[in-house]
Each structure stands twice: as structure tokens, then as C-alpha cells.
Design a protein around this motif. Sequence first.
Motif, PDB file in Angstrom:
ATOM      1  N   ASN A  83      -8.847   6.456   5.569  1.00  0.00           N
ATOM      2  CA  ASN A  83      -7.900   5.533   6.195  1.00  0.00           C
ATOM      3  C   ASN A  83      -8.273   4.081   5.948  1.00  0.00           C
ATOM      4  O   ASN A  83      -7.478   3.181   6.234  1.00  0.00           O
ATOM      5  CB  ASN A  83      -7.841   5.781   7.705  1.00  0.00           C
ATOM      6  CG  ASN A  83      -7.120   7.064   8.049  1.00  0.00           C
ATOM      7  OD1 ASN A  83      -6.098   7.388   7.457  1.00  0.00           O
ATOM      8  ND2 ASN A  83      -7.649   7.807   9.006  1.00  0.00           N
ATOM      9  N   ILE A  84      -9.480   3.851   5.445  1.00  0.00           N
ATOM     10  CA  ILE A  84      -9.955   2.487   5.219  1.00  0.00           C
ATOM     11  C   ILE A  84     -10.573   2.378   3.831  1.00  0.00           C
ATOM     12  O   ILE A  84     -11.346   3.239   3.408  1.00  0.00           O
ATOM     13  CB  ILE A  84     -10.999   2.079   6.281  1.00  0.00           C
ATOM     14  CG1 ILE A  84     -10.379   2.105   7.679  1.00  0.00           C
ATOM     15  CG2 ILE A  84     -11.568   0.691   5.990  1.00  0.00           C
ATOM     16  CD1 ILE A  84     -11.358   1.825   8.796  1.00  0.00           C
ATOM     17  N   GLY A  85     -10.223   1.326   3.120  1.00  0.00           N
ATOM     18  CA  GLY A  85     -10.797   1.051   1.811  1.00  0.00           C
ATOM     19  C   GLY A  85     -11.023  -0.440   1.655  1.00  0.00           C
ATOM     20  O   GLY A  85     -10.534  -1.248   2.449  1.00  0.00           O
ATOM     21  N   VAL A  86     -11.766  -0.811   0.629  1.00  0.00           N
ATOM     22  CA  VAL A  86     -12.036  -2.227   0.388  1.00  0.00           C
ATOM     23  C   VAL A  86     -12.100  -2.479  -1.111  1.00  0.00           C
ATOM     24  O   VAL A  86     -12.576  -1.634  -1.875  1.00  0.00           O
ATOM     25  CB  VAL A  86     -13.364  -2.663   1.063  1.00  0.00           C
ATOM     26  CG1 VAL A  86     -14.540  -1.877   0.512  1.00  0.00           C
ATOM     27  CG2 VAL A  86     -13.605  -4.160   0.900  1.00  0.00           C
ATOM     28  N   GLY A  87     -11.570  -3.611  -1.533  1.00  0.00           N
ATOM     29  CA  GLY A  87     -11.675  -4.041  -2.921  1.00  0.00           C
ATOM     30  C   GLY A  87     -12.534  -5.290  -2.991  1.00  0.00           C
ATOM     31  O   GLY A  87     -12.372  -6.200  -2.171  1.00  0.00           O
TER      32      GLY A  87
ATOM     33  N   SER B 139      -0.756   6.051  -0.256  1.00  0.00           N
ATOM     34  CA  SER B 139      -1.928   6.897  -0.467  1.00  0.00           C
ATOM     35  C   SER B 139      -3.212   6.082  -0.413  1.00  0.00           C
ATOM     36  O   SER B 139      -3.217   4.873  -0.662  1.00  0.00           O
ATOM     37  CB  SER B 139      -1.831   7.598  -1.824  1.00  0.00           C
ATOM     38  OG  SER B 139      -1.967   6.658  -2.879  1.00  0.00           O
ATOM     39  N   SER B 140      -4.300   6.769  -0.110  1.00  0.00           N
ATOM     40  CA  SER B 140      -5.602   6.097  -0.081  1.00  0.00           C
ATOM     41  C   SER B 140      -5.997   5.617  -1.474  1.00  0.00           C
ATOM     42  O   SER B 140      -6.618   4.565  -1.627  1.00  0.00           O
ATOM     43  CB  SER B 140      -6.668   7.052   0.468  1.00  0.00           C
ATOM     44  OG  SER B 140      -6.356   7.458   1.777  1.00  0.00           O
ATOM     45  N   GLY B 141      -5.632   6.397  -2.491  1.00  0.00           N
ATOM     46  CA  GLY B 141      -5.967   6.008  -3.856  1.00  0.00           C
ATOM     47  C   GLY B 141      -5.318   4.708  -4.279  1.00  0.00           C
ATOM     48  O   GLY B 141      -5.851   3.986  -5.128  1.00  0.00           O
TER      49      GLY B 141
ATOM     50  N   GLY C 201     -13.018  -0.637  -6.157  1.00  0.00           N
ATOM     51  CA  GLY C 201     -12.658  -0.289  -4.795  1.00  0.00           C
ATOM     52  C   GLY C 201     -13.622   0.735  -4.230  1.00  0.00           C
ATOM     53  O   GLY C 201     -14.279   1.473  -4.965  1.00  0.00           O
ATOM     54  N   ASN C 202     -13.704   0.761  -2.925  1.00  0.00           N
ATOM     55  CA  ASN C 202     -14.545   1.744  -2.247  1.00  0.00           C
ATOM     56  C   ASN C 202     -13.829   2.193  -0.981  1.00  0.00           C
ATOM     57  O   ASN C 202     -12.962   1.488  -0.469  1.00  0.00           O
ATOM     58  CB  ASN C 202     -15.911   1.147  -1.908  1.00  0.00           C
ATOM     59  CG  ASN C 202     -16.990   2.208  -1.798  1.00  0.00           C
ATOM     60  OD1 ASN C 202     -16.710   3.400  -1.714  1.00  0.00           O
ATOM     61  ND2 ASN C 202     -18.239   1.777  -1.790  1.00  0.00           N
ATOM     62  N   TRP C 203     -14.216   3.370  -0.495  1.00  0.00           N
ATOM     63  CA  TRP C 203     -13.548   3.939   0.673  1.00  0.00           C
ATOM     64  C   TRP C 203     -14.569   4.326   1.732  1.00  0.00           C
ATOM     65  O   TRP C 203     -15.730   4.593   1.422  1.00  0.00           O
ATOM     66  CB  TRP C 203     -12.734   5.172   0.260  1.00  0.00           C
ATOM     67  CG  TRP C 203     -11.529   4.833  -0.545  1.00  0.00           C
ATOM     68  CD1 TRP C 203     -10.251   4.675  -0.101  1.00  0.00           C
ATOM     69  CD2 TRP C 203     -11.474   4.590  -1.961  1.00  0.00           C
ATOM     70  NE1 TRP C 203      -9.411   4.345  -1.133  1.00  0.00           N
ATOM     71  CE2 TRP C 203     -10.131   4.288  -2.287  1.00  0.00           C
ATOM     72  CE3 TRP C 203     -12.426   4.592  -2.981  1.00  0.00           C
ATOM     73  CZ2 TRP C 203      -9.724   3.996  -3.582  1.00  0.00           C
ATOM     74  CZ3 TRP C 203     -12.024   4.299  -4.272  1.00  0.00           C
ATOM     75  CH2 TRP C 203     -10.682   4.009  -4.555  1.00  0.00           C
ATOM     76  N   LEU C 204     -14.102   4.371   2.973  1.00  0.00           N
ATOM     77  CA  LEU C 204     -14.990   4.722   4.084  1.00  0.00           C
ATOM     78  C   LEU C 204     -15.457   6.166   3.976  1.00  0.00           C
ATOM     79  O   LEU C 204     -16.609   6.479   4.271  1.00  0.00           O
ATOM     80  CB  LEU C 204     -14.269   4.500   5.421  1.00  0.00           C
ATOM     81  CG  LEU C 204     -15.075   4.801   6.690  1.00  0.00           C
ATOM     82  CD1 LEU C 204     -16.283   3.872   6.784  1.00  0.00           C
ATOM     83  CD2 LEU C 204     -14.196   4.645   7.927  1.00  0.00           C
TER      84      LEU C 204
ATOM     85  N   ASP D 192     -14.886 -12.651  -3.233  1.00  0.00           N
ATOM     86  CA  ASP D 192     -13.741 -12.336  -2.381  1.00  0.00           C
ATOM     87  C   ASP D 192     -13.672 -10.826  -2.170  1.00  0.00           C
ATOM     88  O   ASP D 192     -14.214 -10.048  -2.964  1.00  0.00           O
ATOM     89  CB  ASP D 192     -12.437 -12.834  -3.005  1.00  0.00           C
ATOM     90  CG  ASP D 192     -11.347 -13.071  -1.961  1.00  0.00           C
ATOM     91  OD1 ASP D 192     -11.621 -12.854  -0.755  1.00  0.00           O
ATOM     92  OD2 ASP D 192     -10.242 -13.481  -2.344  1.00  0.00           O
ATOM     93  N   TYR D 193     -13.010 -10.443  -1.103  1.00  0.00           N
ATOM     94  CA  TYR D 193     -12.829  -9.019  -0.811  1.00  0.00           C
ATOM     95  C   TYR D 193     -11.565  -8.845   0.015  1.00  0.00           C
ATOM     96  O   TYR D 193     -11.062  -9.786   0.625  1.00  0.00           O
ATOM     97  CB  TYR D 193     -14.038  -8.450  -0.063  1.00  0.00           C
ATOM     98  CG  TYR D 193     -14.241  -9.035   1.319  1.00  0.00           C
ATOM     99  CD1 TYR D 193     -13.674  -8.445   2.443  1.00  0.00           C
ATOM    100  CD2 TYR D 193     -14.994 -10.196   1.497  1.00  0.00           C
ATOM    101  CE1 TYR D 193     -13.853  -8.985   3.704  1.00  0.00           C
ATOM    102  CE2 TYR D 193     -15.173 -10.747   2.752  1.00  0.00           C
ATOM    103  CZ  TYR D 193     -14.603 -10.135   3.851  1.00  0.00           C
ATOM    104  OH  TYR D 193     -14.769 -10.678   5.100  1.00  0.00           O
ATOM    105  N   GLU D 194     -11.061  -7.636   0.012  1.00  0.00           N
ATOM    106  CA  GLU D 194      -9.865  -7.322   0.796  1.00  0.00           C
ATOM    107  C   GLU D 194     -10.028  -5.937   1.406  1.00  0.00           C
ATOM    108  O   GLU D 194     -10.274  -4.960   0.697  1.00  0.00           O
ATOM    109  CB  GLU D 194      -8.611  -7.351  -0.081  1.00  0.00           C
ATOM    110  CG  GLU D 194      -7.325  -7.048   0.652  1.00  0.00           C
ATOM    111  CD  GLU D 194      -6.926  -8.127   1.646  1.00  0.00           C
ATOM    112  OE1 GLU D 194      -6.249  -7.804   2.646  1.00  0.00           O
ATOM    113  OE2 GLU D 194      -7.303  -9.301   1.427  1.00  0.00           O
TER     114      GLU D 194
END
Length: 211
Positions: A63-67, A122-124, A53-56, A79-81
Amino acid sequence: MSSETFNSYKAKVLNVHLVGSNQLLLDVRKNVREAYGSKNDKDIVDIGVSYDGNWLTRGHTSNIGVGCVIDLLTGFVIDYEVMSKRCGECEQTKFALEEDSAEFRIWYEGHQDVCSATHVGSSGAMEVNAAVKLWGRSESIGFHYTTFLSDGDSKSFLELKERNVYGSETQIKKEECINHVSKRFGTALRQTVKDWRVKGVTLGGKKRTVV
């Protein structure tokens, strides 16, 4: 420019982007299937993937993350989310109509299916929740992610194991990234040297203590 006009143009740009990215993903997945020797589009192919995962923003307050799921054999992202705590349209409309109003509730009923806010918590936890979604839909795109390579954080893997996403017949195994293993090993060794130095014992070097 009014917020309504801005959101209209934003939706058009997003739609063009999604069409292009979805086509690219279809092509990539076809290449991955071929790399594993599958010629039947209806087959479910077991593959090994790297997931992270990564975060903005840093600090796990984003407030935004992506896997992302990356195939180990080809190195392709298959694929990603995107996970988001916020929706710009919701915030603007809440301000314009007031959140507790009947007008806002009516508006939201038509908006909720395309709402950008996809995560509560949570963001985590975004990384774990994204993994659940990605593994949950992997069969629909023709894959079982049966090998899980990660950076040492076991939360996503443990959640997938607990949910038993593929049933009892298909298990997911975890593999460690050697770079992260060596990093943790080095950190532990350096800490050990510091701990013994406090006790007057030198480990390593010309002045090392011989036991």
C-alpha cells in the motif's frame, strides 16, 4: 487515547520531521549545484541521476511505495516521493461518520489537501507515477534530470519520454546499471546451458561438446 488526539500528535510529529527533512534537502541540493560548478541559484543545472522505486512490502502488493532520485556525481538523495494507497485518518473518519454521509463529505473537503492517499491504481505503477511527479517538479528545485540510470525496467523512462517533461530542447537519455546488465546476461547464459543440456550438448567444463 482517542483517534482525534492521536492524529493531532501525529500531525505535530510529521510537521517537525518535514521541517527537518526539507532543510536537509535544501543543503544537499546546494552542495550538488556547487559540485556541478553552478554558483547561481536561479540556474537550471543538467545532472545525471539514478532512479528507483521501493515498497514497504514485497510482491508488488504494498500500500506504500517510494521513488528516490540520487545524483550520480555526489551520491546524494536530492528528492523523493512517497506514494500511498491508504490514509489512516480517512479510514477512521469513514468508520466514525460513514463514507456516504454529508458529515464525511464536509470533513473530507477540509482534509483532502493533506490526505495521505496519493496513489490510485496498482502498486507496481507507484514507481512510474512517482517518477512523473519528481521529474515534473525538478525545475522548481533547479535541476534537469537529463541522464536516467536505472535497473533495466524501462516503464518510468518511457513514461517520461512520452510526456516530454522538459520539452523538445532538453532530452532525457537512459543508461543501464552494469550490475543489472551482467545479472541478466548471466541468467541468459545459464538458461542457454540448461536448454542445450536437454539436447545432450554440454557447454563448458571438461566434458563440453566441441563443435
